[in-house]
Design a protein around this motif. Structure first.
Motif, mmCIF file in Angstrom:
data_model
loop_
_atom_site.group_PDB
_atom_site.id
_atom_site.type_symbol
_atom_site.label_atom_id
_atom_site.label_comp_id
_atom_site.label_asym_id
_atom_site.label_seq_id
_atom_site.Cartn_x
_atom_site.Cartn_y
_atom_site.Cartn_z
ATOM 1 N N UNK A 82 0.852 -1.195 0.000
ATOM 2 C CA UNK A 82 0.000 0.000 0.000
ATOM 3 C C UNK A 82 0.889 1.246 0.000
ATOM 4 N N UNK A 83 0.527 2.194 -0.832
ATOM 5 C CA UNK A 83 1.327 3.417 -0.977
ATOM 6 C C UNK A 83 0.447 4.639 -0.700
ATOM 7 N N UNK A 84 0.947 5.524 0.168
ATOM 8 C CA UNK A 84 0.311 6.825 0.376
ATOM 9 C C UNK A 84 1.229 7.897 -0.205
ATOM 10 N N UNK A 85 0.662 8.722 -1.074
ATOM 11 C CA UNK A 85 1.441 9.756 -1.750
ATOM 12 C C UNK A 85 0.956 11.147 -1.327
ATOM 13 N N UNK A 86 1.893 12.090 -1.264
ATOM 14 C CA UNK A 86 1.499 13.460 -0.984
ATOM 15 C C UNK A 86 2.699 14.382 -0.861
ATOM 16 N N UNK A 87 2.461 15.707 -0.906
ATOM 17 C CA UNK A 87 3.551 16.677 -0.794
ATOM 18 C C UNK A 87 4.000 16.866 0.653
ATOM 19 N N UNK A 88 5.241 17.298 0.809
ATOM 20 C CA UNK A 88 5.805 17.620 2.124
ATOM 21 C C UNK A 88 6.334 19.047 2.071
ATOM 22 N N UNK A 89 5.746 19.921 2.891
ATOM 23 C CA UNK A 89 6.151 21.325 2.843
ATOM 24 C C UNK A 89 6.582 21.875 4.208
ATOM 25 N N UNK A 90 6.466 21.072 5.265
ATOM 26 C CA UNK A 90 6.842 21.594 6.574
ATOM 27 C C UNK A 90 7.232 20.468 7.518
ATOM 28 N N UNK A 91 7.870 20.811 8.607
ATOM 29 C CA UNK A 91 8.259 19.883 9.667
ATOM 30 C C UNK A 91 7.231 19.969 10.786
ATOM 31 N N UNK A 92 6.884 18.836 11.338
ATOM 32 C CA UNK A 92 5.885 18.798 12.400
ATOM 33 C C UNK A 92 6.385 19.559 13.630
ATOM 34 N N UNK A 93 5.508 20.350 14.259
ATOM 35 C CA UNK A 93 5.887 21.026 15.508
ATOM 36 C C UNK A 93 5.966 20.064 16.692
ATOM 37 N N UNK A 94 5.435 18.847 16.495
ATOM 38 C CA UNK A 94 5.413 17.878 17.576
ATOM 39 C C UNK A 94 6.709 17.080 17.673
ATOM 40 N N UNK A 148 10.666 16.309 15.131
ATOM 41 C CA UNK A 148 11.423 16.691 13.925
ATOM 42 C C UNK A 148 11.213 15.690 12.778
ATOM 43 N N UNK A 149 9.966 15.628 12.296
ATOM 44 C CA UNK A 149 9.632 14.730 11.190
ATOM 45 C C UNK A 149 8.830 15.509 10.160
ATOM 46 N N UNK A 150 8.927 15.145 8.890
ATOM 47 C CA UNK A 150 8.163 15.849 7.856
ATOM 48 C C UNK A 150 6.678 15.544 7.963
ATOM 49 N N UNK A 151 5.871 16.502 7.607
ATOM 50 C CA UNK A 151 4.420 16.330 7.562
ATOM 51 C C UNK A 151 4.024 16.083 6.108
ATOM 52 N N UNK A 152 3.400 14.943 5.876
ATOM 53 C CA UNK A 152 2.961 14.590 4.520
ATOM 54 C C UNK A 152 1.451 14.757 4.437
ATOM 55 N N UNK A 153 1.001 15.587 3.513
ATOM 56 C CA UNK A 153 -0.436 15.723 3.281
ATOM 57 C C UNK A 153 -0.831 14.693 2.232
ATOM 58 N N UNK A 154 -1.502 13.638 2.661
ATOM 59 C CA UNK A 154 -1.815 12.520 1.768
ATOM 60 C C UNK A 154 -2.870 12.948 0.752
ATOM 61 N N UNK A 155 -2.500 12.884 -0.511
ATOM 62 C CA UNK A 155 -3.415 13.266 -1.592
ATOM 63 C C UNK A 155 -3.810 12.087 -2.481
ATOM 64 N N UNK A 156 -3.168 10.954 -2.281
ATOM 65 C CA UNK A 156 -3.513 9.801 -3.113
ATOM 66 C C UNK A 156 -3.005 8.523 -2.488
ATOM 67 N N UNK A 157 -3.625 7.406 -2.831
ATOM 68 C CA UNK A 157 -3.188 6.109 -2.323
ATOM 69 C C UNK A 157 -3.269 5.072 -3.439
ATOM 70 N N UNK A 158 -2.517 4.007 -3.282
ATOM 71 C CA UNK A 158 -2.470 2.954 -4.288
ATOM 72 C C UNK A 158 -2.209 1.627 -3.604
ATOM 73 N N UNK A 159 -2.963 0.612 -4.012
ATOM 74 C CA UNK A 159 -2.780 -0.746 -3.494
ATOM 75 C C UNK A 159 -2.268 -1.649 -4.606
#
Length: 478
Positions: free
Chosen positions: A23-35, A37-48
């Motif tokens: 299973x694949x979740x795809x999306x852009x990463x534009x910022x680091x989580x304030x919680x 030090x990891x990237x925040x991925x906004x999931x815009x698509x998925x594929x099985x």
């Protein structure tokens, strides 16, 4: 080694093994989580995608071979997704569902074409659950021509020996892509296909070809295998068999993008080819070509039949000469895929004379490939009477196949070639003589498929019957 693609649609393959969902979740990463030090991925698509034994099955069915997949899953949404994907591709699924364990799932988070994380969902299936595998397999083997054991070490194939013995007792070839440090569980298989790293884990380092062959043959004998196929990445493959010289197959890939799933493709093509009756060396050569295709793609991928045809053609060219109907059907499809026009003619061609040669040369000019269908001996006798043919069908075919104008020669036992015309669907049907087009046998069949019919005159007014009469008359006079 000359390769002709086999009739994959006649090869029935059963795959048993570890079924997984990729299973694949795809999306852009534009910022680091304030919680954290990891990237925040906004999931815009998925594929099985089916993974493990599922990917092996997809590779087989993409060749046009019927395939049955036996595996263990959870009773969950992931199992539903796997079933839908595989069955829509033509795979017959026999999944044993377990309510207490999830379907093995590998979730990958992808951003900007890079994998940021993989999450694995898996638990061991109970022993009583695994014991159901042989019972299900026994039913599936009733119509099988080959069995693939797709072992990823996840526990579905906990009792491999019982599965190997079950298939071999029915004279069904068993192929396994081994995993782990214990190859003893594959004892008695027809062939196993470890990569070089897996092979050296078992036998130790192989710094040169001689060592690899010696250790490989010892392993093959120890495990009572018919063959051992070692895949060696950029160094191709090495096939080892009993009482046969080792065969080395050079890598076919021109450009390598991703080796993911290459092992699945190798064993899938090898199994389908062996199931169709192809000898082991030719089947290995075909699998090697397929591996060269799949590593040129990104991610787990399959090889389609047209892709394999084109690759075989580029390596070996399209074969010429005398063929069976099934062989000819395959090479015609390959020629048509390149846009070549197929010309068809037929006859007894008992004693080849100048008229025949000139006629065939003219027929060949009408297209790119010329098929000559030749009456069997029994058919000639029915048409021409006792004492004919003068030459047997094998000799007549050999002479015709030697002409530069003739690409393929095929025999037929019927009185007319209509069955062949239905099978081959030539672009042009050619007949020699003083026929009108509506008198040519098979013309309606060719027209129905969008083809043309042409009538050519025999050159030099030659006649086989006249030649035979002249010879017999001179023998009587003498």
């Amino acid at each position: 080694m000359k390769l002709t693609l086999p009739r994959f649609d006649k090869a029935r393959v059963v795959v048993a093994g570890d079924v997984m969902l990729d299973r694949y979740w795809h999306g852009p990463t534009r910022r680091i989580s304030p919680e954290a030090p990891v990237p925040v991925v906004r999931v815009t698509g998925s594929e099985d995608r089916p993974g493990g034994a599922g990917n092996v099955s997809l590779n087989i069915t993409s060749l046009g071979a019927p395939v049955w997949l036996l595996g263990a899953t959870g009773d969950d949404e992931a199992a539903d997704s796997l079933t839908n994907s595989l069955e829509s591709a033509g795979v017959f699924c026999d999944f044993i569902r377990h309510e207490q364990a999830p379907t093995i799932t590998k979730l990958r988070v992808i951003s900007q074409h890079q994998q940021l994380m993989r999450l694995d969902f898996e638990e061991s299936f109970s022993e009583s659950f695994q014991e159901q595998i042989p019972e299900h397999l026994e039913k599936l083997l009733d119509n099988a021509d080959a069995l693939v054991l797709s072992d990823y070490g996840k526990g579905t194939l906990s009792d491999l020996q019982s599965l190997v013995k079950l298939a071999r007792s029915r004279n069904i070839p068993v192929l396994a892509d081994p995993k782990g440090a214990d190859f003893e569980k594959y004892r008695g298989a027809t062939v196993i296909t470890p990569n070089l790293s897996e092979f050296e884990t078992i036998v130790g380092p192989c710094p040169d070809e001689k060592t690899l062959v010696e250790k490989g043959q010892k392993l093959r004998r120890d495990l009572e295998l018919d063959a051992l196929l070692i895949t060696r990445s950029e160094n191709g493959m090495t096939l080892l068999r009993e009482d046969e010289t080792e065969l080395h197959f050079p890598a076919q890939a021109r450009e390598v993008f991703d080796v993911t799933g290459a092992g699945d493709t190798v064993i899938a093509v090898l199994a389908a080819a062996i199931a169709s009756g192809m000898p082991m060396p030719e089947a290995t050569a075909l699998a090697n070509i397929a591996a060269g295709i799949v590593v040129g793609k990104l991610g787990t991928a399959t090889v389609s039949l047209p892709e394999l045809r084109r690759a075989v053609s580029s390596v070996h060219g399209v074969e010429r000469g005398a063929m069976t109907r099934e062989q000819l059907e395959t090479v015609i499809e390959e020629a048509k895929s390149h846009g070549e026009r197929i010309v068809f003619t037929n006859g007894c061609f008992d004693i080849l004379h100048a008229g025949h040669v000139g006629y065939l040369e003219e027929a060949r000019k009408l297209g790119d490939r010329l098929i000559v269908a030749i009456n069997s001996d029994e058919s000639v006798t029915r048409l021409k009477g006792e004492g004919r043919p003068i030459n047997s069908v094998e000799r007549r075919m050999a002479v015709l196949a030697g002409l530069e104008s003739v690409d393929w020669v095929v025999p037929f036992h019927e009185d007319t070639p209509e069955t062949l015309l239905e099978m081959f669907k030539p672009d042009i049907l050619v007949k020699g003589g003083d026929y009108t087009i509506d008198q040519v046998v098979g013309a309606p069949i060719v027209h129905e498929h969008g083809g043309e019919v042409a009538v050519l005159e025999f050159l030099d007014n030659c006649s086989t019957t006249a030649i035979v009469r002249k010879i017999r008359k001179e023998n009587v006079t003498a």
